[in-house]
Design a protein around this motif. Structure first.
Motif: not given
Length: 215
Positions: A17, A21, A39-40, A42-44, A46-48, A50
């Motif tokens: 990650i 990122s 953070s955007d 990292t969130q993208f 992480t969600s990908s 998952e």
């Protein structure tokens, strides 16, 4: 630097990650010189990772174990439902649909791009694959890494008998044209109007493209 002797493609994991990122942030800066919040990205990522419908691939240089490229591809479904990727509503390749110039007031580059993405959604009835992100470290470009990543997506699309689509921006448009993706529609955005003149580019063009090899 000397050419890469060997690169392998693997599925990315949660341990990747931070690197993935950083690559996404670098990709954003290449696009508009307007870095987003870390953070955007990292969130993208992480969600990908998952998301059961998204496959995240990484290209790893075997001598250093360094991640030098990455690609995310996801399964999508058109408004017609079903499977098999029937494309009776897809824009014809070679006859590009008229360019949409986004002139509505926007508060940020992100909002302007989001408007374009809504208009550029695939015109496909049924299921399809969409290549949502690709990046290769600048120091490792022009060595076939991007082509190798795209080939794996193309192989999957052929196996699943699904169309493969991508939405491109100027930095990678020619890359996909050279790999036999055809343009179906496009949208122009004046990023200066959305960023008080701070964007690197003026009018930037996003294009919806389809893989012509998988037809």
């Amino acid at each position: 630097m000397s050419p890469i002797t060997e690169t392998i493609i693997q599925e990315a994991t949660a341990a990747d990650i931070p690197t993935l990122s950083r690559h996404i942030e670098a990709c954003k800066q290449e696009l508009s010189s307007m870095p987003g919040r870390p953070s955007d990205a990292t969130q993208f990522v992480t969600s990908s990772l998952e998301d059961i419908f998204t496959t995240c691939l990484k290209a790893v240089e075997t001598t250093s174990a360094r991640i030098v490229g990455q690609l995310f591809v996801t399964s999508g479904g058109g408004d017609g439902g079903g499977s098999g990727g029937t494309r009776d509503r897809r824009g014809s390749i070679g006859t590009v649909r008229p360019c949409q110039f986004l002139q509505a007031p926007v508060t940020s580059a992100e909002e302007a791009i989001a408007q374009a993405m809504r208009w550029l959604r695939p015109d496909i009835r049924g299921d399809y694959l969409e290549l949502v992100h690709i990046y290769v470290d600048p120091a490792y470009r022009r060595q076939g890494i991007g082509t190798q990543l795209v080939r794996l997506c193309r192989d999957r699309a052929r196996f699943d008998r699904l169309p493969l689509s991508v939405c491109t921006q100027p930095k990678c448009h020619e890359f996909f044209l050279n790999r036999r993706f055809g343009e179906a529609k496009r949208s122009d955005i004046d990023l200066r109007a959305a960023t008080d003149g701070h964007a690197r580019f003026g009018v930037i063009r996003f294009s919806r493209m389809y893989d012509t090899v998988c037809e």
